[in-house]
Design a protein around this motif. Structure first.
Motif, PDB file in Angstrom:
ATOM      1  N   GLY A 210       0.925  -1.216   0.102  1.00  0.00           N
ATOM      2  CA  GLY A 210      -0.041  -0.013  -0.034  1.00  0.00           C
ATOM      3  C   GLY A 210       1.035   1.485  -0.132  1.00  0.00           C
ATOM      4  O   GLY A 210       2.112   1.232   0.193  1.00  0.00           O
TER       5      GLY A 210
ATOM      6  N   GLY B 241      -1.513  -0.564  11.982  1.00  0.00           N
ATOM      7  CA  GLY B 241      -0.370  -0.654  12.827  1.00  0.00           C
ATOM      8  C   GLY B 241      -1.169  -0.935  14.326  1.00  0.00           C
ATOM      9  O   GLY B 241      -0.436  -1.193  15.363  1.00  0.00           O
TER      10      GLY B 241
ATOM     11  N   TRP C  96       2.171  -7.923  14.418  1.00  0.00           N
ATOM     12  CA  TRP C  96       1.914  -7.624  13.283  1.00  0.00           C
ATOM     13  C   TRP C  96       2.135  -8.752  11.941  1.00  0.00           C
ATOM     14  O   TRP C  96       1.446  -8.776  11.082  1.00  0.00           O
ATOM     15  CB  TRP C  96       2.498  -6.310  12.792  1.00  0.00           C
ATOM     16  CG  TRP C  96       2.353  -5.180  13.796  1.00  0.00           C
ATOM     17  CD1 TRP C  96       1.258  -4.272  13.708  1.00  0.00           C
ATOM     18  CD2 TRP C  96       3.158  -4.868  15.050  1.00  0.00           C
ATOM     19  NE1 TRP C  96       1.344  -3.378  14.779  1.00  0.00           N
ATOM     20  CE2 TRP C  96       2.453  -3.696  15.288  1.00  0.00           C
ATOM     21  CE3 TRP C  96       4.355  -5.385  15.419  1.00  0.00           C
ATOM     22  CZ2 TRP C  96       3.080  -3.057  16.823  1.00  0.00           C
ATOM     23  CZ3 TRP C  96       4.861  -4.869  16.607  1.00  0.00           C
ATOM     24  CH2 TRP C  96       4.298  -3.601  17.306  1.00  0.00           C
TER      25      TRP C  96
ATOM     26  N   ALA D 182       4.218  -0.031   4.299  1.00  0.00           N
ATOM     27  CA  ALA D 182       5.536  -0.250   5.169  1.00  0.00           C
ATOM     28  C   ALA D 182       6.338   0.726   4.459  1.00  0.00           C
ATOM     29  O   ALA D 182       6.595   0.773   3.198  1.00  0.00           O
ATOM     30  CB  ALA D 182       6.032  -1.579   5.242  1.00  0.00           C
TER      31      ALA D 182
HETATM   32  N1  LIG Z   1      -9.730   1.432  -0.828  1.00  0.00           N
HETATM   33  C1  LIG Z   1      -9.477   2.362   0.466  1.00  0.00           C
HETATM   34  O1  LIG Z   1     -10.583   2.839   0.791  1.00  0.00           O
HETATM   35  C2  LIG Z   1      -8.341   2.092   1.126  1.00  0.00           C
HETATM   36  C3  LIG Z   1      -8.185   2.537   2.883  1.00  0.00           C
HETATM   37  C4  LIG Z   1      -7.235   2.486   3.334  1.00  0.00           C
HETATM   38  C5  LIG Z   1      -6.102   1.795   2.866  1.00  0.00           C
HETATM   39  N2  LIG Z   1      -5.885   1.505   1.439  1.00  0.00           N
HETATM   40  C6  LIG Z   1      -4.818   1.068   0.987  1.00  0.00           C
HETATM   41  O2  LIG Z   1      -4.202  -0.219   1.639  1.00  0.00           O
HETATM   42  C7  LIG Z   1      -3.278   0.066   1.938  1.00  0.00           C
HETATM   43  C8  LIG Z   1      -2.804  -0.498   3.615  1.00  0.00           C
HETATM   44  O3  LIG Z   1      -3.495   0.172   4.703  1.00  0.00           O
HETATM   45  P1  LIG Z   1      -3.264   1.268   5.551  1.00  0.00           P
HETATM   46  O4  LIG Z   1      -1.837   2.042   5.035  1.00  0.00           O
HETATM   47  O5  LIG Z   1      -4.322   1.911   5.936  1.00  0.00           O
HETATM   48  O6  LIG Z   1      -2.923   0.361   6.926  1.00  0.00           O
HETATM   49  P2  LIG Z   1      -1.879  -0.913   7.186  1.00  0.00           P
HETATM   50  O7  LIG Z   1      -1.062  -1.365   6.126  1.00  0.00           O
HETATM   51  O8  LIG Z   1      -2.750  -1.781   7.737  1.00  0.00           O
HETATM   52  O9  LIG Z   1      -0.727  -0.303   8.226  1.00  0.00           O
HETATM   53  C9  LIG Z   1       0.270   0.480   7.998  1.00  0.00           C
HETATM   54  C10 LIG Z   1       0.860   1.036   9.001  1.00  0.00           C
HETATM   55  O10 LIG Z   1       1.554  -0.346   9.942  1.00  0.00           O
HETATM   56  C11 LIG Z   1       2.925   0.049   9.917  1.00  0.00           C
HETATM   57  N3  LIG Z   1       3.473  -1.128   9.602  1.00  0.00           N
HETATM   58  C12 LIG Z   1       3.780  -1.812   8.408  1.00  0.00           C
HETATM   59  N4  LIG Z   1       4.260  -2.962   8.677  1.00  0.00           N
HETATM   60  C13 LIG Z   1       4.655  -3.094   9.832  1.00  0.00           C
HETATM   61  C14 LIG Z   1       5.135  -4.084  10.635  1.00  0.00           C
HETATM   62  N5  LIG Z   1       5.655  -5.315   9.703  1.00  0.00           N
HETATM   63  N6  LIG Z   1       5.364  -4.213  11.915  1.00  0.00           N
HETATM   64  C15 LIG Z   1       4.908  -2.995  12.575  1.00  0.00           C
HETATM   65  N7  LIG Z   1       4.291  -1.880  12.089  1.00  0.00           N
HETATM   66  C16 LIG Z   1       3.982  -1.979  10.652  1.00  0.00           C
HETATM   67  C17 LIG Z   1       3.148   1.121   9.127  1.00  0.00           C
HETATM   68  O11 LIG Z   1       4.512   1.976   9.548  1.00  0.00           O
HETATM   69  P3  LIG Z   1       5.497   2.480   8.631  1.00  0.00           P
HETATM   70  O12 LIG Z   1       4.830   3.116   7.223  1.00  0.00           O
HETATM   71  O13 LIG Z   1       6.166   3.341   9.454  1.00  0.00           O
HETATM   72  O14 LIG Z   1       6.310   1.334   7.982  1.00  0.00           O
HETATM   73  C18 LIG Z   1       2.009   1.853   9.102  1.00  0.00           C
HETATM   74  O15 LIG Z   1       1.831   2.901  10.106  1.00  0.00           O
HETATM   75  C19 LIG Z   1      -2.844   1.728   2.049  1.00  0.00           C
HETATM   76  O16 LIG Z   1      -1.543   2.149   2.263  1.00  0.00           O
HETATM   77  C20 LIG Z   1      -3.733   1.957   0.813  1.00  0.00           C
HETATM   78  O17 LIG Z   1      -2.711   1.579  -0.317  1.00  0.00           O
HETATM   79  C21 LIG Z   1      -6.896   1.613   0.743  1.00  0.00           C
END
Ligand SMILES: NC(=O)c1ccc[n+]([C@@H]2O[C@H](COP(=O)([O-])OP(=O)(O)OC[C@H]3O[C@@H](n4cnc5c(N)ncnc54)[C@H](OP(=O)(O)O)[C@@H]3O)[C@@H](O)[C@H]2O)c1
Length: 277
Positions: free
Chosen positions: A18, A197, A217, A236
């Motif tokens: 993401g 996270g 995680w 990430a």
């Molecule tokens: N379609 C939609 O409406 C929608 C909505 C939300 C999200 N999305 C997409 O889905 C992607 C992922 O969702 P998200 O960004 O909301 O949340 P996520 O992927 O569940 O979590 C991201 C968070 O977790 C941290 N993280 C990543 N890997 C980790 C690990 N191994 N250990 C501990 N912490 C970790 C990251 O920190 P760091 O960044 O500091 O590494 C960041 O703060 C988005 O980036 C986006 O592309 C789509």
């Protein structure tokens, strides 16, 4: 890399990346660029973005970060609902292509349902597909009734994926949405697979993570990846997190692990409306 089949048989990596909030802070740019390039190296070549992220800044960042790597990547972007008229979707796609420095998207999603008639959006997507600007199209944040409505439209069954919020804390889709999607061959792309996270400390998850020698995680991500027909796109921004997420692919949760996780994070017993972030 495990893969998931799209309805036309094309296979896409089960674990991608993401990008929400990436490319917005110049001070983080170097690290974020390295993370994206490392992810591609590791085979996490499914890359998700949206015109909404940083109002175009994230797409612009990705266009630069993926220099020389475009052809290795399955690139996903999303159109705002208020751009999703037949003409609007085409104009929005052109802007995304320019920012992403590419001539095509591999998958273009309607970010969530808005006021434009779905029929219009599908017609715009199909125009783009026929013009070679997008290879597949799909939707995001669509609940069961939305998918039913979509599939009844001309061309509606060409929907290649539904990207929804799904993780240990958000199991609502298991009740009726995922069964419907399976029956109709619409793959799931799980967003926020580690709940941004906020994975709770303690409980069964902590014990399972400790026993497998991984973080909570990683265990939570492995739980999403247990589904053979789902993709997950954790975000990430650091090399450490990326490597940890990649390692989660090799983590097999046992039936006993899954039963314990069911006790901590109860599966739905009745229909819940789809949640979104
Ligand atoms: N379609 C939609 O409406 C929608 C909505 C939300 C999200 N999305 C997409 O889905 C992607 C992922 O969702 P998200 O960004 O909301 O949340 P996520 O992927 O569940 O979590 C991201 C968070 O977790 C941290 N993280 C990543 N890997 C980790 C690990 N191994 N250990 C501990 N912490 C970790 C990251 O920190 P760091 O960044 O500091 O590494 C960041 O703060 C988005 O980036 C986006 O592309 C789509």
């Amino acid at each position: 890399m495990d893969t998931v089949a799209l309805p036309d048989g094309e296979r896409v990596p089960a674990l991608g990346m993401g990008t929400w909030s990436m490319g917005e802070d110049p001070a983080r740019r170097r690290m974020e660029t390295d993370a994206i390039r490392l992810g591609v190296d590791l085979g996490m070549t499914l890359v998700d973005t949206a015109e909404m992220y940083g109002e175009g800044l994230t797409e612009q960042f990705l266009g630069e970060a993926l220099a020389g790597l475009r052809d290795q990547v399955f690139l996903v972007s999303k159109v705002y609902p208020h751009h999703a008229s037949r003409q609007g979707v085409k104009a929005a796609c052109e802007r995304s292509l320019r920012r992403l420095r590419t001539d095509r998207l591999d998958l273009y999603l309607l970010h969530w349902r808005g006021g434009e008639p779905l029929k219009e959006t599908v017609a715009g997507f199909e125009d783009l597909r026929k013009d070679g600007k997008i290879r597949h199209w799909g939707v995001s944040n669509f609940d069961t009734a939305d998918l039913q409505e979509l599939s009844a439209l001309p061309g509606g069954r060409l929907c290649a994926a539904n990207q929804v919020l799904y993780n240990l804390e958000r199991r609502g889709p298991e009740f009726d949405l995922l069964p419907w999607m399976r029956a109709h061959h619409v793959p799931l792309m799980a967003y926020s697979p580690i709940e941004q996270g906020r994975i709770p400390e303690g409980g069964a998850l902590a014990g399972i993570a400790a026993r497998h020698g991984v973080s909570r995680w990683q265990a939570a991500l492995a739980w999403v990846l247990r589904l053979a027909d789902a993709m997950a796109i954790p975000k990430a921004a650091s090399a450490d997190h990326l490597r940890q997420n990649h390692a989660a692919l090799g983590l097999e949760l046992s039936d006993e692990d899954l039963a314990r996780l069911d006790a901590q994070f109860a599966p739905p017993r009745s229909r819940r409306s789809l949640e979104m972030l």
